[in-house]
Enzyme design. Structure first.
Site, PDB file in Angstrom:
ATOM      1  N   GLU A 124      27.527  90.003  65.101  1.00 49.30           N
ATOM      2  CA  GLU A 124      27.262  88.634  65.537  1.00 49.30           C
ATOM      3  C   GLU A 124      26.985  87.770  64.300  1.00 49.30           C
ATOM      4  OE1 GLU A 124      24.000  88.073  68.284  1.00 49.30           O
ATOM      5  OE2 GLU A 124      24.619  86.030  68.699  1.00 49.30           O
ATOM      6  N   MET A 266      19.467  93.189  66.635  1.00 49.40           N
ATOM      7  CA  MET A 266      20.745  92.852  67.269  1.00 49.40           C
ATOM      8  C   MET A 266      20.977  93.708  68.508  1.00 49.40           C
ATOM      9  SD  MET A 266      23.361  90.977  67.241  1.00 49.40           S
ATOM     10  CE  MET A 266      24.538  91.115  68.555  1.00 49.40           C
ATOM     11  N   GLU A 301      15.695  92.241  72.703  1.00 51.22           N
ATOM     12  CA  GLU A 301      17.020  92.887  72.558  1.00 51.22           C
ATOM     13  C   GLU A 301      17.378  93.651  73.825  1.00 51.22           C
ATOM     14  OE1 GLU A 301      18.536  91.707  70.096  1.00 51.22           O
ATOM     15  OE2 GLU A 301      16.743  90.984  69.081  1.00 51.22           O
ATOM     16  N   GLU A 323      20.486  83.036  74.241  1.00 51.30           N
ATOM     17  CA  GLU A 323      19.280  83.118  73.403  1.00 51.30           C
ATOM     18  C   GLU A 323      18.092  82.375  74.022  1.00 51.30           C
ATOM     19  OE1 GLU A 323      19.019  85.314  71.442  1.00 51.30           O
ATOM     20  OE2 GLU A 323      21.046  85.776  70.760  1.00 51.30           O
TER      21      GLU A 323
HETATM   22  N1  0A1 Z   1      21.463  88.024  68.659  1.00 45.70           N
HETATM   23  C1  0A1 Z   1      20.374  88.490  67.864  1.00 45.70           C
HETATM   24  C2  0A1 Z   1      20.154  87.773  66.597  1.00 45.70           C
HETATM   25  C3  0A1 Z   1      21.143  87.882  65.525  1.00 45.70           C
HETATM   26  C4  0A1 Z   1      21.972  86.825  65.268  1.00 45.70           C
HETATM   27  C5  0A1 Z   1      22.807  86.788  64.197  1.00 45.70           C
HETATM   28  C6  0A1 Z   1      22.785  87.869  63.369  1.00 45.70           C
HETATM   29  O1  0A1 Z   1      23.562  87.851  62.259  1.00 45.70           O
HETATM   30  C7  0A1 Z   1      24.094  86.650  61.853  1.00 45.70           C
HETATM   31  C8  0A1 Z   1      21.971  88.955  63.609  1.00 45.70           C
HETATM   32  C9  0A1 Z   1      21.159  88.955  64.705  1.00 45.70           C
HETATM   33  C10 0A1 Z   1      19.098  88.216  68.628  1.00 45.70           C
HETATM   34  O2  0A1 Z   1      18.946  87.174  69.238  1.00 45.70           O
HETATM   35  O3  0A1 Z   1      18.229  89.044  68.595  1.00 45.70           O
HETATM   36 ZN    ZN Z   2      18.604  87.119  71.058  1.00 41.66          ZN
END
Ligand code: 0A1
Ligand code: ZN
Length: 886
Positions: A124, A266, A301, A323
């Site tokens: 991501e 993640m 997560e 999110e």
């Molecule tokens: N989706 C994950 C957060 C996340 C977003 C971007 C990343 O790399 C650019 C890594 C992790 C969360 O909301 O926990």
């Molecule tokens: Zn998240």
């Protein structure tokens, strides 16, 4: 290099091709890794033969086949970012690609990279393109298998998403595994891990009776520190069943902790990858705040499995769909596991200290941004925390049951789909037959709404009127705003502090009954939707004191006509505990702003005795929750106060806050000392609310007292430091002593490092504490620490502790000689070559440079210009720096 390109939400187009299945093969090696993909492709519109554009970055293409036939040059077009199949066959076809990647050289920590010798991935938002050529966008959802081949002794553990369906040994000391994920997913949820890891194993039986294996993987020596993470995971799984009826959907759930990670964690399908900081904890090495963060992020997560994975985003503009919703869910989870009020206070403070400034600066963007250059730059407090407030407003408007109905309908409609924020809105609306008028503006308008309220009591008519006016400030690209739909929760207190019954409200020419089930209510939610609007409550028998925006029912700035004595009254009596705290904060903010003005005019500073008295009563009120008391006696942050000034003056704000803290410590010395006495405990460390609350109160009392620089009190802090049996108390004592420059500070800092040098997570706390210090000229210490053997610019946690910590210290970062700005400018340029995501987070510290005086403006601007003129600047840093200068 191509010029950075801006991508717009309005340009969204459905993909021309979809992928049905994706079979990946990895051959992991020391010098290079070979990736092979076999993709079943089909066109969205039958018979279409438009070009298929795949993206790829830092890849070496080895071969490409369509329907088993190798393509020749001319059949495809390749440039630095794209692989285009010029005229694919009509109908479904198979695409096979082999390419090479170099994980050991990948310091950006996106795609496949190495962390402490182990392989891991971060896809991501757009990291999958650093693994292989693909349609790297979340609306491409496919079923994956993943075969991994590697040296068995170097990489005994090989993990990917879904279920392990095959494994075996190969020649030359190698082995292989084959994973199959039965759920369709976008590529950003793909994950792979390979390395020397061991697991803590446990099980969870779902409410339908399925037994799920839970495994938390770390290097062997860290396994004892994973107990709390496992506890958190099981609690989260149970909570999601109890509160949302959501059950886990596979037989295996893996968590891997890695020391090098750009973000917190993640949510890859069934293979969550975490920053070690958010997994590893023991009472000796982690603080209560760390324990709480682990609980919240493990929950976050895990909750993504439904809000993010089963239902995902159509495009990255919709990021808050997953999110904002998942942050809201993790906030609720933590509230249910601890104290609801204290959690709300912490979340609102975070919003005020970080999101409000963002919403008022050059990077202000709506919860659903309209455009971006680099998506990585939009993992922001606005998308996450303001997004969570938007979700919370649905719940405030619909009630718990109505909200749950909306969630149920959302899953019923969209399981397995990639959807938009409107789809979530529509589910909430349709499940409840609700009228949300212009609520969607919360997704599209940036800026924090300012709401004013004027109250008046009519003793003859027994009515109480609340007149609201609202204004949303202009933000980049949005000079003029529409009025928003703002839910304002209200209650009224009588002169004895009791809640008054609310029977009806007159609004928009109609009288509406507020009675519920025949009885009166004591709190109601007013729906403010116009620029100016009046609500008149009837049957109010005496002049009430209104408690407004209860539980912070909307993310706004509220200005009321409450007098100081009203606020002291609310501080003492409001039944809405959040608003009790808030009344104290409003008083503190007013007091601090007025002292800042005195300071700027060189007037003597004098502390209002009523304020001291108000805090004294909180401190001594044994009926109150101890963590609540610790929040109530904490002054608003310096950033929050600067945010309220026309020209931010870090020196004045810092001087005033320090003055008030010392003054309070002096005046409340007796009470603070007895707070410490009565909150010591020799019990073993327990992570539960009462124990954490006790430690929080004791620690804040110690911080106040140590600020006095009185040798006896310093000795007390030293004693606490030496006798502490857990990191929460040990670190708090260290921080209390380190407030004051001098020999004691130097000695304990050295002692602490000696004790903990073997533990990188504790050493990061040591870096951060020194970095954030307000001791004069601290930039020099921070520069020295950059060369400390324990520091490493390639590790994000270390950068966040030392550099991030320094930028969070108002006096030294904003030092008028420009030394802080120069330090950051040079560092960003250096860091950008290693890790653009981390560099861009650091450069954000400059973004509010226009808020300061002319001298500081010039100095900060010069650094931003220097950064902009650097050759080979990343798109990440380019976006933040150029928008900051615009
Ligand atoms: N989706 C994950 C957060 C996340 C977003 C971007 C990343 O790399 C650019 C890594 C992790 C969360 O909301 O926990
Ligand atoms: Zn998240």
């Amino acid at each position: 290099m191509e010029a950075p390109k801006e991508i717009f939400l309005k340009d969204y187009k459905l993909p021309d091709y979809y992928f049905d299945t994706v079979d990946l093969k990895f051959s992991l090696g020391e010098e290079k890794t070979i990736v092979s993909s076999k993709i079943a492709v089909f066109p969205r519109i039958d018979g279409s033969t438009s070009p298929l554009v795949l993206v790829g970055q830092d890849l070496k293409l080895l071969s490409i086949k369509v329907n088993n036939k190798e393509l020749k040059e001319g059949d495809y077009h390749l440039d630095a970012r794209r692989l285009t199949l010029v005229s694919p066959p009509s109908g479904a076809f198979t695409l096979e690609i082999d390419n090479e990647i170099y994980p050991h050289k990948n310091t950006s920590l996106e795609g496949l990279y190495k962390s402490s010798g182990n392989f891991c991935t971060q896809c991501e938002a757009e990291g999958f393109r650093k693994i292989t050529y693909y349609q790297d966008r979340p609306d491409i959802m496919a079923k994956y298998t993943c075969r991994i081949e590697a040296d068995k002794s170097l990489y005994p553990v090989l993990l990917s998403n879904g279920n392990l369906i095959e494994q075996g040994d190969l020649e030359g000391g190698k082995h292989y595994v084959l994973w199959e994920d039965p759920f369709k997913k976008p590529c950003y949820l793909f994950a792979l891990v390979g390395g020397q890891l061991e697991s803590r194993d446990d099980t969870f039986t779902t409410r339908s009776g399925r037994k799920v294996s839970l495994r938390i993987w770390t290097p062997a020596q860290d396994l004892p520190k994973t107990a709390h993470a496992m506890y958190s995971l099981k609690a989260a799984m149970k909570w999601d069943e109890d509160v949302f009826g959501l059950e886990y959907d596979l037989d295996l759930f893996n968590i891997v902790a890695v020391p090098d990670f750009n973000m917190g964690a993640m949510e890859n399908k069934s293979l969550n990858i975490f920053n070690s900081k958010l997994v590893l904890a023991s009472p000796e090495t982690a603080t209560d705040a760390d324990y709480a963060a682990i609980l919240g992020v493990i929950g976050h997560e895990y909750f993504h499995n439904w809000t993010g994975n089963r239902v995902t985003c159509r495009d990255w503009f919709q990021l808050s769909l997953k999110e904002g919703l998942t942050v809201f869910r993790d906030q609720e989870f933590s509230s249910d596991m601890g104290s609801r009020t204290v959690k709300r206070i912490a979340d609102v403070s975070r919003l005020r200290n970080f999101q409000y400034p963002q919403d008022a600066g050059p990077m202000a963007h709506p919860v659903r941004p309209h455009s971006y250059i680099k998506m990585d730059n939009f993992y922001t407090v606005t998308v996450y925390e303001k997004g969570a407030e938007v979700v919370r407003m649905y719940k405030t408007l619909l009630g718990s049951q109505g909200f749950r109905k909306g969630m149920d309908l959302y899953f019923q409609r969209h399981d397995g789909q990639a959807v938009t924020c409107e789809d979530f809105f529509a589910a909430m609306r349709d499940a409840n037959g609700a009228d949300f008028c212009n609520f969607l503006l919360w997704y599209s308008q940036a800026g924090t709404p300012s709401v004013k309220v004027i109250s008046s009591y009519n003793a003859d008519a027994h009515t109480f009127s609340l007149k609201f006016s609202q204004d949303v400030p202009p933000t980049p690209g949005q000079p003029v705003k529409e009025p928003m739909f703002i839910p304002v929760a209200v209650g009224l207190l009588d002169s004895s502090g009791k809640e008054m019954p609310l029977t009806s409200v007159y609004h928009n020419g109609a009288l509406q009954s507020l009675a519920s089930n025949g009885g009166p209510v004591y709190s109601t939610v007013l729906r403010v939707t116009k620029r100016e609007e009046e609500f008149v409550l009837s049957d109010i028998n005496e002049r009430p004191i209104p408690s407004l925006l209860r539980n912070f029912s909307a993310p706004i700035r509220l200005e009321t006509d409450l007098t100081d004595s009203d606020l002291f009254f609310l501080l003492a009596h409001d039944s809405d505990e959040f608003n009790r705290w808030e009344a104290g904060q409003v008083l503190a903010r007013k007091l601090m702003l007025s002292l800042v003005s005195d300071f700027q005019q060189s007037k003597p500073l004098v502390l209002n005795q009523k304020f001291v008295h108000g805090l004294r009563s909180m401190l001594c009120d044994s009926s109150l929750d101890k963590e609540f008391i610790s929040k109530a006696i904490t002054l608003p942050g310096e950033g929050e106060i600067m945010d309220m000034m026309d020209i931010a003056d870090p020196d004045a704000v810092h001087a005033v806050r320090t003055f008030i803290r010392k003054q309070l410590a002096q005046e409340l010395k007796t009470e603070l000392l007895s707070t410490i006495e009565s909150n010591r405990s020799s019990d073993e460390y327990v992570f539960d609310h009462p124990s954490m609350a006790r430690r929080a109160l004791k620690n804040i009392a110690l911080a106040y007292l140590a600020a006095l620089e009185d040798p006896e009190l310093t000795e007390l802090a030293l004693c606490e430091y030496r006798n502490a049996t857990n990191m929460t108390e040990q670190f708090a004592a260290l921080a209390a002593i380190a407030q004051n420059p001098g020999q004691n500070r130097d000695d304990v800092l050295a002692d602490f490092y000696k004790k903990w040098q073997h533990d990188f997570l504790v050493v990061n706390k040591w870096f951060a504490l020194q970095a954030m210090s307000d001791v004069p000229g601290n930039v020099e210490n921070v520069r020295k620490l950059l060369n400390h053997p324990a520091f490493d610019l390639r590790n994000p946690n270390k950068v966040y502790s030392l550099v991030g910590g320094f930028c969070g210290s108002p006096v030294n970062f904003h030092s008028k000689d420009g030394s802080g700005y120069k330090f950051l400018g040079e560092l960003v340029v250096q860091l950008d070559k290693i890790n653009p995501q981390v560099a861009s987070r650091m450069v954000s510290a400059f973004s509010r440079w226009r808020r300061y005086d002319e001298t500081r403006q010039k100095l900060a601007k010069a650094q931003l210009e220097m950064i902009m003129s650097t050759n080979g600047l990343s798109e990440n840093v380019f976006e933040i720096a150029s928008k900051s200068l615009a």
